[in-house]
Enzyme design. Structure first.
Site, short mmCIF file in Angstrom:
data_model
loop_
_atom_site.label_atom_id
_atom_site.label_comp_id
_atom_site.label_asym_id
_atom_site.label_seq_id
_atom_site.Cartn_x
_atom_site.Cartn_y
_atom_site.Cartn_z
N SER A 213 0.83 -1.19 0.00
CA SER A 213 0.00 0.00 0.00
C SER A 213 0.87 1.25 0.00
O SER A 213 1.95 1.27 0.58
CB SER A 213 -0.89 -0.02 1.25
OG SER A 213 -0.95 1.25 1.83
N THR A 214 0.40 2.27 -0.68
CA THR A 214 1.05 3.56 -0.54
C THR A 214 0.04 4.48 0.11
O THR A 214 -0.85 4.99 -0.56
CB THR A 214 1.48 4.15 -1.89
OG1 THR A 214 0.38 4.02 -2.79
CG2 THR A 214 2.66 3.45 -2.47
N GLY A 215 0.17 4.62 1.40
CA GLY A 215 -0.78 5.44 2.15
C GLY A 215 -0.35 6.90 2.15
O GLY A 215 0.55 7.30 1.42
N GLU B 90 0.92 8.57 4.74
CA GLU B 90 2.17 8.83 5.46
C GLU B 90 3.22 7.76 5.28
O GLU B 90 4.32 7.89 5.79
CB GLU B 90 1.89 8.96 6.96
CG GLU B 90 0.93 10.02 7.33
CD GLU B 90 -0.38 9.42 7.79
OE1 GLU B 90 -1.40 10.12 7.71
OE2 GLU B 90 -0.41 8.27 8.21
N SER B 91 2.85 6.69 4.61
CA SER B 91 3.80 5.60 4.55
C SER B 91 3.62 4.75 3.31
O SER B 91 2.62 4.85 2.62
CB SER B 91 3.61 4.70 5.77
OG SER B 91 2.36 4.05 5.66
N VAL B 92 4.64 3.94 3.07
CA VAL B 92 4.54 2.92 2.04
C VAL B 92 4.75 1.60 2.77
O VAL B 92 5.65 1.49 3.60
CB VAL B 92 5.61 3.10 0.96
CG1 VAL B 92 5.54 1.98 -0.06
CG2 VAL B 92 5.42 4.42 0.27
N VAL B 93 3.89 0.63 2.48
CA VAL B 93 4.00 -0.66 3.18
C VAL B 93 4.40 -1.74 2.17
O VAL B 93 3.81 -1.83 1.10
CB VAL B 93 2.67 -1.02 3.87
CG1 VAL B 93 2.76 -2.36 4.57
CG2 VAL B 93 2.25 0.07 4.85
N LYS C 5 6.74 -1.04 7.15
CA LYS C 5 6.11 0.27 6.98
C LYS C 5 7.22 1.31 6.92
O LYS C 5 7.93 1.53 7.90
CB LYS C 5 5.15 0.53 8.15
CG LYS C 5 4.34 1.80 7.98
CD LYS C 5 3.16 1.87 8.96
CE LYS C 5 2.40 3.17 8.84
NZ LYS C 5 1.21 3.22 9.68
N ASP D 136 -7.31 7.65 14.99
CA ASP D 136 -7.59 7.61 13.55
C ASP D 136 -8.37 6.33 13.25
O ASP D 136 -8.16 5.66 12.25
CB ASP D 136 -6.29 7.64 12.75
CG ASP D 136 -6.53 7.93 11.26
OD1 ASP D 136 -7.65 8.38 10.92
OD2 ASP D 136 -5.62 7.70 10.45
P1 ATP Z 1 -3.25 5.49 5.18
O1 ATP Z 1 -2.78 6.86 5.01
O2 ATP Z 1 -3.85 4.87 3.96
O3 ATP Z 1 -4.08 5.30 6.42
P2 ATP Z 1 -0.88 4.80 6.46
O4 ATP Z 1 0.26 5.45 5.82
O5 ATP Z 1 -1.45 5.40 7.66
O6 ATP Z 1 -1.97 4.58 5.38
P3 ATP Z 1 -1.26 2.12 7.42
O7 ATP Z 1 -2.69 2.44 7.57
O8 ATP Z 1 -0.56 1.65 8.64
O9 ATP Z 1 -0.44 3.30 6.78
O10 ATP Z 1 -1.09 1.02 6.32
C1 ATP Z 1 -1.60 1.22 5.04
C2 ATP Z 1 -2.13 -0.10 4.48
O11 ATP Z 1 -1.09 -1.05 4.46
C3 ATP Z 1 -3.22 -0.71 5.32
O12 ATP Z 1 -4.48 -0.29 4.92
C4 ATP Z 1 -3.04 -2.19 5.07
O13 ATP Z 1 -3.72 -2.56 3.89
C5 ATP Z 1 -1.57 -2.31 4.83
N1 ATP Z 1 -0.89 -2.74 6.06
C6 ATP Z 1 -0.30 -1.98 6.98
N2 ATP Z 1 0.24 -2.71 7.96
C7 ATP Z 1 -0.01 -3.99 7.63
C8 ATP Z 1 0.28 -5.25 8.24
N3 ATP Z 1 0.96 -5.33 9.38
N4 ATP Z 1 -0.13 -6.37 7.62
C9 ATP Z 1 -0.81 -6.30 6.46
N5 ATP Z 1 -1.11 -5.15 5.84
C10 ATP Z 1 -0.74 -4.02 6.41
MN MN Z 2 -4.05 3.90 7.68
#
Ligand code: ATP
Ligand code: MN
Length: 508
Positions: A252-254, A256-259, A279, A395
């Site tokens: 995922s590319t959220g 604040e982060s890329v996972v 993450k 959140d």
């Molecule tokens: P967003 O801005 O979309 O909320 P974010 O940068 O806050 O993203 P997270 O919400 O922690 O980051 O993670 C983004 C996505 O990555 C999650 O919706 C999930 O699909 C995947 N992800 C994160 N952590 C895990 C994990 N431990 N196992 C499986 N998938 C995960």
């Molecule tokens: Mn998230």
């Protein structure tokens, strides 16, 4: 050597005819030793240069034209051969490791035969140098020289040789950024002096920075962009140390982060899950500016916040997520298990299977029965989070809860705060509203409204039947709490001037 048993025709004449010609008299021992020596010599040469054939790039000296009388030269040549083989293997490993992946990791730093090395120091050197499990550690120079030909022998070409160095400098232009036009220089026998090379290199670097800035302006954010060279190095080190086996695709590319997904390896003191999520907190984006308030007003970070630069603040987000996850895990709430934290990279267990992340509650499209199950789990989870972990998610929504193995898993807790946070209760209220709205939409008839949920989770009994009034009461409570905290802090600083330093930052 003592000569024994010399046989001469005179001493023992042939009984069958003419005596053999007493040509070149020499002892058997001499004959033997000479033959032996020649044989040994050949063997040795063959051993040292087993493959002086077409596979060699021709730059290497062959057995015929080298003076093998000097042990030093031989040793250095051996070293060179060894280094080259090492590098060839490394290249194969690098190729295999990267495959067709868009994000590639360079093993360049582990090459033994670097073309004229120069060292660059960066203001933000990666300081994680855990080489405990580094398979190349044993080869890293301690006493053995890194390069074959670095000695001061008379026939040895050193790396300072102008011609060699010039050619190598030309070849190194290949390493410049792809968009940097170097012309046909690389294909020609061009010799660049160190000075010219350094100027070009500097120019290439500043060009790269300039183009990165241009990208920034366009606010293009992709997985590749977040994996900057330093992140890549940290990731590579995790693989190198054996903590991770392979790093796979981006999950995922959220905001604040890329996972990323990764296959777990092993650690000495801790089991590593077979599937891990990495993450990587974005170090370049503006999002964090909006989220200052979560961390700035968190007393656990208060002292540190003001002194930090943005990069360090982002590391603090990662650190905060780690500590929060540990607390949550301890309370028995389903959540990812922390594997390790390095700077802005958090490695945790992967929620999902076979590289497929578990769906969020939003994506899971649960039937009514499962929705009801999920709802009661969320109620328990929120209450436990508040009471046992002393945390408010801040959140919480259907996007930050995953549905896996018939359970709701909590993720994304970097912004979670303690209830005493100046805006903690407001965050809790917002969480409650998200949860209530979602489960109402799912059709779960027993869903509490957000105010009932808030009272249930917090144990506060705010009596109000409309949102505006409820919010006003929450804010009033926060104000009282804030004053109380400030008075308390004042008292502490007046009466305990000589305390033992600040309290621990985190209580896991
Ligand atoms: P967003 O801005 O979309 O909320 P974010 O940068 O806050 O993203 P997270 O919400 O922690 O980051 O993670 C983004 C996505 O990555 C999650 O919706 C999930 O699909 C995947 N992800 C994160 N952590 C895990 C994990 N431990 N196992 C499986 N998938 C995960
Ligand atoms: Mn998230």
């Amino acid at each position: 050597m003592e000569q024994v048993g010399i046989i001469t025709p005179a001493a023992r004449p042939s009984p069958w005819g003419l005596p053999a010609k007493p040509a070149n008299q020499c002892s058997l021992a001499e004959v033997m030793s000479e033959e032996l020596a020649r044989e040994l010599q050949l063997q040795e040469e063959h051993h040292v240069f087993p493959s002086q054939d077409s596979s060699n790039d021709g730059a290497f000296v062959t057995a015929e034209n080298i003076d093998t009388s000097s042990d030093e030269v031989l040793a250095q040549m051996l070293q060179m051969q060894f280094d080259k083989e090492h590098d060839a293997q490394l290249r194969r490993e690098e190729k295999k490791f990267n495959g067709d992946s868009k994000v590639s990791i360079s093993f360049e730093n582990y090459r033994k035969v670097h073309p004229c090395e120069d060292s660059e120091s960066s203001e933000d050197e990666v300081d994680w140098q855990d080489t405990r499990h580094d398979p190349y550690k044993a080869d890293k120079p301690t006493t053995t020289p890194k390069k074959g030909f670095t000695g001061k022998g008379k026939d040895i070409t050193t790396k300072h040789d102008e011609v060699v160095c010039g050619r190598k400098n030309t070849a190194r232009m290949e390493n410049f950024a792809p968009e940097f036009q170097v012309g046909d220089g690389i294909g020609m026998d061009l010799k660049l002096s160190n000075h010219v090379f350094n100027v070009l290199k500097q120019h290439s670097i500043s060009e790269q920075r300039r183009s990165a800035r241009l990208h920034d302006k366009k606010e293009v954010s992709t997985a590749e962009k977040v994996v900057d060279p330093k992140t890549r190095l940290l990731l590579y080190k995790m693989v190198n140390a054996g903590v991770l086996d392979t790093i796979n695709g981006c999950v995922s590319t959220g905001k604040e982060s890329v996972v990323f997904h990764a296959n777990g390896g092993s650690m000495e003191d801790q089991a590593v899950p077979s599937e891990c999520a990495i993450k990587v907190f974005k170090t370049t984006l503006n999002e964090f500016k909006n989220r200052d308030k979560y961390i700035k007003d968190d007393y656990r970070f208060k002292d540190r916040f003001s002194k930090l630069n943005p990069r360090k603040i982002i590391r603090m987000w990662a650190e905060k997520e780690k500590h929060n996850l540990k607390r949550i895990e301890k309370a028995g709430i389903p959540c990812p298990e922390v594997v390790m934290l390095k700077k802005h990279i958090l490695v945790m267990s992967f929620i999902g299977k076979d590289q497929m992340p578990a769906p969020t509650l939003k994506e899971a499209k649960l039937n009514l029965e499962d929705s009801r199950v999920a709802y009661y789990q969320v109620l328990t989870l929120m209450k436990q989070l508040y009471e046992k972990c002393n945390l408010i998610h801040a959140d919480l929504s259907e996007y930050n809860m995953l549905w896996h193995d018939g359970k709701v898993w909590l993720i994304d807790v970097s912004q979670s705060v303690e209830p005493t946070h100046p805006h903690g209760l407001e965050f809790l209220y917002r969480d409650c509203r998200n949860v209530s709205q979602f489960f109402q939409k799912c059709g779960v008839s027993e869903t509490l409204n957000e105010r009932e949920l808030f009272n249930l989770v917090s144990g506060l009994n705010i009596a109000s039947d409309n949102q505006a009034d409820f919010m006003a009461k929450i804010e009033a409570l926060e104000k009282v709490n804030e004053d109380h905290v400030q008075n308390h802090a004042k008292k502490i600083s007046t009466f305990q001037k000589d305390d033992d330093g600040p309290p621990p930052l985190f209580n896991e």
